[in-house]
Design an enzyme around this catalytic site. Structure first.
Site, short mmCIF file in Angstrom:
data_model
loop_
_atom_site.label_atom_id
_atom_site.label_comp_id
_atom_site.label_asym_id
_atom_site.label_seq_id
_atom_site.Cartn_x
_atom_site.Cartn_y
_atom_site.Cartn_z
N VAL A 178 5.00 50.02 62.13
CA VAL A 178 6.18 50.00 63.01
C VAL A 178 6.48 48.57 63.45
O VAL A 178 7.60 48.08 63.31
CB VAL A 178 5.96 50.91 64.24
CG1 VAL A 178 7.10 50.76 65.24
CG2 VAL A 178 5.82 52.38 63.80
N PHE A 228 12.43 55.71 64.74
CA PHE A 228 12.66 56.89 63.89
C PHE A 228 12.53 56.45 62.43
O PHE A 228 13.32 56.84 61.57
CB PHE A 228 14.04 57.49 64.16
CG PHE A 228 14.20 57.98 65.57
CD1 PHE A 228 14.95 57.28 66.50
CD2 PHE A 228 13.54 59.14 65.98
CE1 PHE A 228 15.08 57.72 67.80
CE2 PHE A 228 13.66 59.59 67.30
CZ PHE A 228 14.43 58.88 68.21
N ASN A 230 10.37 64.80 65.86
CA ASN A 230 9.32 64.86 64.83
C ASN A 230 8.75 66.26 64.70
O ASN A 230 8.53 66.76 63.60
CB ASN A 230 8.20 63.88 65.19
CG ASN A 230 8.27 62.65 64.33
OD1 ASN A 230 9.33 62.36 63.76
ND2 ASN A 230 7.18 61.93 64.22
N CYS A 241 2.19 60.27 61.52
CA CYS A 241 3.14 60.67 62.55
C CYS A 241 3.08 62.17 62.83
O CYS A 241 2.62 62.58 63.89
CB CYS A 241 4.55 60.26 62.15
SG CYS A 241 4.73 58.48 62.15
C1 UDX Z 1 8.17 60.91 59.96
C2 UDX Z 1 9.61 61.18 60.42
O1 UDX Z 1 10.39 61.60 59.29
C3 UDX Z 1 10.22 59.90 60.99
O2 UDX Z 1 11.52 60.16 61.47
C4 UDX Z 1 9.33 59.43 62.13
O3 UDX Z 1 9.82 58.24 62.70
C5 UDX Z 1 7.92 59.19 61.63
O4 UDX Z 1 7.39 60.39 61.03
P1 UDX Z 1 6.97 59.86 57.88
O5 UDX Z 1 5.74 60.44 58.55
O6 UDX Z 1 6.95 58.45 57.43
O7 UDX Z 1 8.23 59.99 58.92
O8 UDX Z 1 7.24 60.74 56.60
P2 UDX Z 1 8.21 61.94 56.25
O9 UDX Z 1 9.13 61.50 55.20
O10 UDX Z 1 8.76 62.52 57.49
O11 UDX Z 1 7.18 63.02 55.59
C6 UDX Z 1 6.09 63.45 56.39
C7 UDX Z 1 5.24 64.39 55.54
O12 UDX Z 1 5.93 65.62 55.30
C8 UDX Z 1 4.84 63.86 54.18
O13 UDX Z 1 3.47 64.17 53.97
C9 UDX Z 1 5.71 64.63 53.21
O14 UDX Z 1 5.06 64.83 51.95
C10 UDX Z 1 5.84 65.96 53.93
N1 UDX Z 1 7.05 66.71 53.61
C11 UDX Z 1 8.26 66.14 53.85
C12 UDX Z 1 6.93 68.02 53.12
O15 UDX Z 1 5.83 68.52 52.91
N2 UDX Z 1 8.06 68.73 52.89
C13 UDX Z 1 9.31 68.21 53.10
O16 UDX Z 1 10.29 68.89 52.86
C14 UDX Z 1 9.41 66.87 53.61
#
Ligand code: UDX
Length: 449
Positions: A11, A153, A227, A279
């Site tokens: 971040v 975000f 989140n 996160c």
């Molecule tokens: C998340 C939030 O999206 C972001 O807005 C916040 O600021 C930080 O946390 P991030 O953790 O970087 O971002 O990844 P993200 O793209 O949200 O995916 C999180 C997890 O969910 C990943 O492990 C991804 O594989 C999983 N995921 C995502 C699913 O299993 N299914 C989905 O449809 C989308």
């Protein structure tokens, strides 16, 4: 403006780089000397697309500097962004000790008034504690501190683009002056006065969000609520997938049709191994804990967390069903990062998959485009290869754990010839079952027959 960023992680570094690109003078500090040394040598300690380019430009324009001397950095900036980690404790409660440590340093080192901004994801009511800590730690109470909340975000893998093109910028403040200061910080971003590396300087018109001013507690809650809602969507899709498997329906078709309703939306309805990363898992735990502490039982989130934890068990049900005996089998693990386009393996499902495979005596060949070096210290005794076609050579099964585009595009006709058994167990529903069967594969995935 002169801005200080404390914590140069996923971040802090993106925040510092992009605010420097927006024309501010940014002073970045971290206690990790190795990280500061890498940055000072022009190296980027994390994989984040476009970050290197933005940092390089900022260094060239003398807009960003790095130091391990936190006091010096604190004195240099008029606004201080706290971007340190807030990991979960055993109890699930957010560990705010790093925030407390930084508050003490700010109180001790500042010689002029500061606006102290919590950007790290913190539970609601942290701002109140931060204000008290700053007052309590300042030697003679002569320096006045204002506190604000400005949650990030950013999604890993698209963090630079997310910073430059925010859906919304949320600032939680206690007074109009703090609001005005943060409007000044973000004005160049909202008015697109920066060189955008994502669009090579020409951002499309409709990618500018708005800056919302609210109270500190509301701003803190917006982050956790957002989140957790996204995590709730993912777990909801995973239960639908479990239903589809028993009914003989197709979760991809079900969730796609659901998402065509704009009130639902198609994003974050992808079934599979569930959410990892630094996160969602920790934010959900912290939110459940905070809710319980203030007397609200957030059952829905507990259910979402339970469903997510079960994904690994569901995945291994498929592995056992397909392989019967795991001991001695050669298993290719495709994908180590918690999601595509990042090198971050924190709370990555792949690590738990590897742990269980080792426990059951499998021989593992692991691959990932970015995350191998971060994984090696955790599992030094398995083999790692860069090329996924190498990883599947001689394998009895290929397990897909991360939705990397390279795996989506994999030529399984070619890969199949390398394998000792044409078996794919797909943790991210990357492939069409009919196509895989036509190529002679036994194919297992989530929510599809
Ligand atoms: C998340 C939030 O999206 C972001 O807005 C916040 O600021 C930080 O946390 P991030 O953790 O970087 O971002 O990844 P993200 O793209 O949200 O995916 C999180 C997890 O969910 C990943 O492990 C991804 O594989 C999983 N995921 C995502 C699913 O299993 N299914 C989905 O449809 C989308």
């Amino acid at each position: 403006m002169r801005l200080t960023v404390i914590g140069c992680g996923y971040v802090g570094l993106v925040t510092g780089a992009c605010l420097a690109a927006a024309g501010h003078e940014v002073f970045c500090t971290d206690i990790d000397e190795n990280r500061i040394a890498q940055l000072s040598a022009g190296k980027v300690p994390i994989y984040e697309e476009h970050l290197g380019e933005v940092l390089q430009r900022a260094v060239k324009e003398k807009k960003i500097s790095y130091t391990t001397n936190t006091g010096e950095a604190i004195r240099a900036g008029e606004v201080i962004f706290i971007c340190v980690g807030t990991p979960p404790k055993e109890s699930g409660e957010a560990d705010l000790s790093a925030i407390d440590h930084v508050a003490r340093q700010i109180a001790m080192e500042a010689r002029t008034p500061k606006l102290v901004v919590e950007k790290s994801t913190v539970p609601a009511l942290t701002g109140v504690q931060l204000q008290k800590a700053l007052a309590a730690y300042s030697p003679d109470g002569s320096i006045k501190f204002q506190v604000a909340s400005n949650p990030e975000f950013l999604r890993e893998g698209t963090a630079v683009g997310d910073f430059f093109h925010p859906d919304r910028i949320v600032v939680g403040v206690e007074d109009e002056k703090s609001a005005e200061t943060l409007r000044e910080v973000y004005r160049p971003i909202l008015e697109k006065q920066f060189h955008c590396p994502v669009h090579a300087g020409k951002c499309p018109a409709n990618t500018g969000g708005e800056l919302l001013v609210t109270t500190i507690s509301s701003a803190e809650l917006i982050k956790h609520a957002s989140n957790s809602f996204l995590a709730l969507k993912i777990s909801y899709a995973n239960v639908i997938a479990d239903l589809c498997e028993r009914i003989g329906a197709d979760v991809e078709e079900v969730t796609h049709a659901m998402g065509l309703d704009p009130r639902i939306g198609t994003q974050f309805l992808k079934a599979g191994l569930g959410f990892g990363g630094f996160c969602f898992p920790k934010d959900i735990q912290a939110f459940i804990h905070l809710s319980a502490a203030i007397g609200v039982d957030f059952d829905m989130l507990k259910a979402a967390e339970r469903v997510n934890k079960q994904r690994i068990d569901r995945f291994f049900d498929k592995v056992h069903k397909a392989l019967w005996v795991i001991r001695g089998k050669r298993v290719a693990v495709l994908g180590l990062a918690f999601k595509a386009n990042t090198d971050d393996i924190r709370f990555a499902p792949a690590l738990e998959v590897i742990r269980r495979l080792l426990e059951e005596g499998a021989q593992i060949q692991a691959t990932d485009p970015q995350a191998i070096s971060r994984t090696k210290p955790f599992f030094p005794n398995i083999s790692y290869v860069d090329d996924p076609y190498e990883a599947v050579k001689g394998a009895d099964a290929a397990l897909v754990c991360t939705e990397w585009p390279a795996y989506k595009k994999m030529d399984w006709e070619k890969a199949g010839h390398q394998m000792s058994r044409r078996l794919v167990i797909d943790g991210r529903n990357l492939y069409d079952p009919r196509k895989m069967q036509a190529l002679g594969f036994e194919y297992y995935s989530f929510g599809r027959s």
